[in-house]
Design an enzyme around this catalytic site. Structure first.
Site, PDB file in Angstrom:
ATOM      1  CB  THR A  86     -87.182  56.461-112.655  1.00 48.59           C
ATOM      2  OG1 THR A  86     -87.588  56.403-114.032  1.00 48.59           O
ATOM      3  CG2 THR A  86     -85.729  56.042-112.547  1.00 48.59           C
ATOM      4  CG  HIS A 148     -96.381  52.663-117.409  1.00 47.71           C
ATOM      5  ND1 HIS A 148     -96.088  53.298-116.230  1.00 47.71           N
ATOM      6  CD2 HIS A 148     -95.283  52.853-118.208  1.00 47.71           C
ATOM      7  CE1 HIS A 148     -94.883  53.840-116.291  1.00 47.71           C
ATOM      8  NE2 HIS A 148     -94.377  53.588-117.474  1.00 47.71           N
ATOM      9  NE  ARG A 173     -94.422  64.809-111.370  1.00 50.46           N
ATOM     10  CZ  ARG A 173     -93.356  64.910-112.168  1.00 50.46           C
ATOM     11  NH1 ARG A 173     -93.132  63.980-113.092  1.00 50.46           N
ATOM     12  NH2 ARG A 173     -92.527  65.929-112.045  1.00 50.46           N
ATOM     13  CB  SER A 181     -92.843  64.560-116.683  1.00 52.47           C
ATOM     14  OG  SER A 181     -91.695  63.755-116.550  1.00 52.47           O
ATOM     15  CE1 TYR A 240     -91.851  62.242-108.298  1.00 49.18           C
ATOM     16  CE2 TYR A 240     -92.558  64.533-108.218  1.00 49.18           C
ATOM     17  CZ  TYR A 240     -91.583  63.588-108.471  1.00 49.18           C
ATOM     18  OH  TYR A 240     -90.336  63.988-108.879  1.00 49.18           O
TER      19      TYR A 240
END
Length: 359
Positions: A86, A148, A173, A181, A240
């Protein structure tokens, strides 16, 4: 608007039928593969390269591979789910469109009415769906897309770069933060729909076995890492955690990669910092588009608020036991060390990795 001519109407009908037949062929093929539950609210299906998320998403990926025609100005955002998707979408959209939508003119910005997933749509979730063939030729340059999918399941027109000129921005990440998450996102969906929640230990088991929505975490990262090392001018690789430490620096790199360098007057006027503020977690969660809006992903409507959690580096420690963490770390080292030791060296800053001897 003039009505379509009979010949055009016939061509449109033929195209729609062809698309429907292609989608059905792919659906029949995927449906014939072995399936099982995994770290997802959908059944996962066994592709030759691993387990992947649901019939609809696999089919969308396959249809995109057949039909997507890349342009030199196209940019594709690629991530594992819940790896900063996002945020990178917001940063890319705000950077590329900053001249018609200045970041410091927040009241008129599209983010007030549209979430990042509506501004940059997924190929497999939103564009190549069963109910309609997307007219992507009508989109103005630069076209921005997201996926993705692992690198080797990207549309062939994207992988064919540099001949197509299409560029890819990838964000990875820490695997444990990615897992936690994703687990929270899946369980939010399960709770809304009266489904059983996935326990942490079960989620760790699925993750370590590679039974994740878009294949094993490690192979996903390595696919894009290798592509970045081979063609850095076409595949930009972000971490990230580094983005969190230096968002302004990454916005500048993103702008350069996309071909939208910040000018000296923009730099002097604070345009980079304004972009960072606009796309920050604190700002985005307060927008009406986040608090009250939703995004259609295949047949599921997802509240935009579900895409925002905490985004903190190292939050996994509040949810994953040391033993679970050690299991994930051992796999990470074994997978990354042979071909991407610099990734291990980087993640030593944010995760526990056993000592290695020089020999």
């Amino acid at each position: 608007m003039k009505p379509s001519s009979p010949s055009q109407a016939n061509q449109d009908a033929d195209d729609a039928k062809t698309y429907e037949e292609l989608y059905q062929r792919c659906t029949d093929l995927v449906s014939s593969w072995p399936s099982r539950p995994g770290l997802s609210y959908l059944q996962l299906f066994r592709h030759e390269k691993g387990w992947y998320n649901g019939v609809t998403l696999l089919v969308g990926t396959m249809v995109a591979d057949e039909l997507f025609a890349a342009r030199p100005s196209d940019i594709v955002v690629a991530t594992q789910p819940k790896s900063g998707t996002t945020w990178i979408k917001a940063l890319l959209y705000a950077t590329v469109h900053r001249r018609e939508h200045p970041a410091d003119a927040a009241g008129d910005h599209p983010f007030n009415s549209l979430g990042p997933h509506e501004c940059i749509k997924f190929l497999e979730y939103q564009l190549y769906r069963a109910d309609e063939a997307p007219d992507l030729d009508a989109l103005p340059d630069p076209r921005l897309f997201a996926t993705h999918a692992p690198f080797d399941l990207l549309p062939r027109a994207v992988v064919a770069a540099p001949s197509s000129g299409c560029r890819v921005v990838y964000v990875c990440r820490d695997p444990k933060d990615t897992l936690v998450s994703l687990l929270h996102f899946v369980n939010k969906y399960n709770a809304r729909n009266g489904r059983e929640l996935v326990a942490v230990d079960a989620a760790v088991g699925f993750f370590c076995d590679g039974v994740s929505p878009f294949g094993p975490y490690w192979e996903h990262v390595l696919g894009y890492w290798r592509a970045h090392r081979q063609r850095p001018e076409r595949v930009l690789f972000f971490r990230y955690e580094e983005m969190k430490r230096d968002p302004a620096g990454h916005v500048r790199r993103l702008a350069e990669f996309a071909g939208f360098l910040f000018t000296s007057p923009e730099e002097d006027g604070g345009a980079v910092d304004a972009t960072v503020r606009l796309c920050s977690f604190d700002n985005m969660v307060g927008l009406e588009a986040t608090k009250g809006g939703s995004t259609q992903l295949t047949t599921t409507t997802v509240p935009n608020s579900a895409f925002f959690r905490r985004g903190e580096v190292g939050d996994w420690a509040n949810h994953v036991s040391p033993e679970m963490a050690q299991r994930i770390d051992a796999i990470t080292e074994a997978k990354f060390w042979p071909s991407a030791p610099s990734l291990i060296e980087f993640y030593e800053q944010v995760m526990v990795v056993k000592e290695r001897s020089n020999g």
